[in-house]
Scaffold this active site. Structure first.
Site, PDB file in Angstrom:
ATOM      1  N   SER A   1     -18.442  -3.363 -25.683  1.00 12.61           N
ATOM      2  CA  SER A   1     -19.668  -4.015 -25.235  1.00 12.61           C
ATOM      3  C   SER A   1     -20.253  -4.800 -26.391  1.00 12.61           C
ATOM      4  CB  SER A   1     -20.674  -2.968 -24.746  1.00 12.61           C
ATOM      5  OG  SER A   1     -21.861  -3.589 -24.281  1.00 12.61           O
TER       6      SER A   1
ATOM      7  N   HIS B   1     -27.411 -12.119 -30.368  1.00 14.48           N
ATOM      8  CA  HIS B   1     -28.730 -12.726 -30.428  1.00 14.48           C
ATOM      9  C   HIS B   1     -28.736 -13.772 -31.539  1.00 14.48           C
ATOM     10  CE1 HIS B   1     -30.672 -10.050 -27.564  1.00 14.48           C
ATOM     11  NE2 HIS B   1     -30.162  -8.999 -28.200  1.00 14.48           N
TER      12      HIS B   1
ATOM     13  N   HIS C   1     -23.775 -11.888 -23.598  1.00 11.68           N
ATOM     14  CA  HIS C   1     -23.367 -10.490 -23.449  1.00 11.68           C
ATOM     15  C   HIS C   1     -21.993 -10.454 -22.801  1.00 11.68           C
ATOM     16  CE1 HIS C   1     -22.878  -7.336 -20.283  1.00 11.68           C
ATOM     17  NE2 HIS C   1     -23.032  -6.551 -21.331  1.00 11.68           N
TER      18      HIS C   1
ATOM     19  N   ASN D   1     -18.743  -7.380 -21.672  1.00 11.18           N
ATOM     20  CA  ASN D   1     -18.362  -5.979 -21.606  1.00 11.18           C
ATOM     21  C   ASN D   1     -17.054  -5.870 -20.836  1.00 11.18           C
ATOM     22  OD1 ASN D   1     -18.450  -3.411 -19.627  1.00 11.18           O
ATOM     23  ND2 ASN D   1     -19.417  -2.866 -21.575  1.00 11.18           N
TER      24      ASN D   1
ATOM     25  N   ARG E   1     -14.356  -2.513 -19.678  1.00 17.25           N
ATOM     26  CA  ARG E   1     -14.364  -1.056 -19.729  1.00 17.25           C
ATOM     27  C   ARG E   1     -13.335  -0.455 -18.761  1.00 17.25           C
ATOM     28  NH1 ARG E   1     -18.765  -3.249 -17.387  1.00 17.25           N
ATOM     29  NH2 ARG E   1     -19.095  -2.783 -15.170  1.00 17.25           N
TER      30      ARG E   1
ATOM     31  N   HIS F   1     -19.286 -21.599 -16.982  1.00 20.23           N
ATOM     32  CA  HIS F   1     -18.787 -21.233 -15.656  1.00 20.23           C
ATOM     33  C   HIS F   1     -17.393 -21.800 -15.394  1.00 20.23           C
ATOM     34  CE1 HIS F   1     -22.001 -18.968 -13.655  1.00 20.23           C
ATOM     35  NE2 HIS F   1     -22.809 -19.619 -14.485  1.00 20.23           N
TER      36      HIS F   1
ATOM     37  N   GLY G   1     -25.108  11.475 -23.424  1.00 18.30           N
ATOM     38  CA  GLY G   1     -25.174  11.934 -24.801  1.00 18.30           C
ATOM     39  C   GLY G   1     -24.506  10.999 -25.783  1.00 18.30           C
TER      40      GLY G   1
ATOM     41  N   ARG H   1     -24.310   7.728 -28.485  1.00 21.67           N
ATOM     42  CA  ARG H   1     -25.061   7.499 -29.722  1.00 21.67           C
ATOM     43  C   ARG H   1     -26.178   6.486 -29.466  1.00 21.67           C
ATOM     44  NH1 ARG H   1     -24.549   4.167 -34.454  1.00 21.67           N
ATOM     45  NH2 ARG H   1     -25.208   5.285 -36.321  1.00 21.67           N
TER      46      ARG H   1
END
Length: 309
Positions: free
Chosen positions: A91, A95, A105, A107, A109, A149, A262, A264
């Protein structure tokens, strides 16, 4: 199921994206932070701060596993309850310093859940790929948007004529701030739960999306990084960054999953901008450059192909 191949690709993608961003910045360098998750797994966080071009850029890899999924994962997928899981992904959020360069952005996964005690990749495993990328300009430029695009469409084309239009629509729907009645930016691609093509084809698509991020973004950065700006543009950039914070903390599923599982905290909240302002009931002056942004914050057919109603 060759999970290690997915992990190897994601780590290589992290390396290549960091190299590309460092080269574009010219001065900034990524600092690496390795971390372990007490409940299982860990990650490799890389952050570039106060570069010449990028005020803050985070490119994070994580691979977490365990025997209990957080509520954000099981609420819509009750069949995942009680299964062991592995989730891994890359991810990134960029900026830029110059307000004329959009925030971006991306990502990619992979997720797999198996019954307790099952061997890796058994037939009853539930797995999928997901990912995408989106662009958030402050001073929109149509050439930038069309390039973004068009790259997305060309990336999707080998996988089906309707893939771009479907995943563009999904992106428009997902990156939407309901309480503001506006999109987060000008969209891009978003996909999730991808498994109907089978593992190899789905993995190939995820790789193609990941590999296309830099070709989609860097030409936009190069076009604007030397453009002059002043206090007015900087103030508007900081104000609009507030919308980014609102989306990530209120709606983003990845943020919720990371915090509830949980993960980081420092790595999860790396997506937030280093400096941001909120102004009460602010309205840009009509006809101003800042006022033009409003016209871009809704789903549109940027390539002129009749995709929107």
């Amino acid at each position: 199921m060759p999970i290690e191949r997915v992990k190897s690709y994601l780590l290589e993608l992290q390396d290549s994206i960091c190299r590309g961003l460092e080269k574009e910045d010219g001065n900034g360098r990524f600092e690496e932070d390795l971390w372990q998750r007490e409940a299982g797994g860990g990650g490799r966080t890389r952050v570039l701060e106060q570069g010449d071009v990028f005020e803050q850029a985070g490119v994070n890899f994580s691979h977490v596993f365990g025997n209990r999924l957080p509520p954000s994962a099981t609420a819509a997928r009750p069949e995942l309850e009680g299964r062991d899981f592995q989730a891994m992904g890359l991810s990134l959020v960029i900026h830029p310093r110059n307000p004329y360069i959009p925030t971006s952005h991306a990502n990619v996964r992979f997720f797999i859940a198996s019954k307790p005690g099952a061997k890796e990749g058994e037939d009853d495993s539930i797995w999928w790929f997901g990912g995408g990328y989106d662009l958030t300009p402050y001073y929109p430029n149509m050439d930038d948007i069309i390039h973004w695009h068009r790259t997305a469409k060309e990336t999707c084309q080998p996988f089906g004529d309707d893939v771009y239009s479907r995943y563009k629509q999904w992106c428009d729907d997902y990156f939407y701030l309901k309480h503001r009645n506006e999109t987060r930016g000008v969209g891009g691609l978003f996909f999730d739960d991808l498994n109907e093509w089978g593992f190899e084809r789905s993995f190939e698509f995820m790789q193609t999306i990941g590999n296309s991020y830099l070709p989609a973004y860097l030409p936009i950065v190069e076009r604007h990084k030397d453009k002059q700006y002043g206090d007015r543009e900087r103030a508007f950039q900081l104000y609009r960054r507030g919308r980014y914070v609102e989306f990530n903390l209120v709606y983003d599923r990845g943020t919720l999953f990371g915090l509830q599982s949980g993960g980081r905290t420092e790595s999860i909240l790396m997506s937030l901008p280093p400096v941001v302002n909120w102004r009460y009931n602010y309205r840009p002056e009509k006809g101003s450059a800042e006022g033009e942004l409003e016209e871009y914050l809704r789903p549109r057919d940027w390539l002129g192909e009749g995709l929107e109603d």
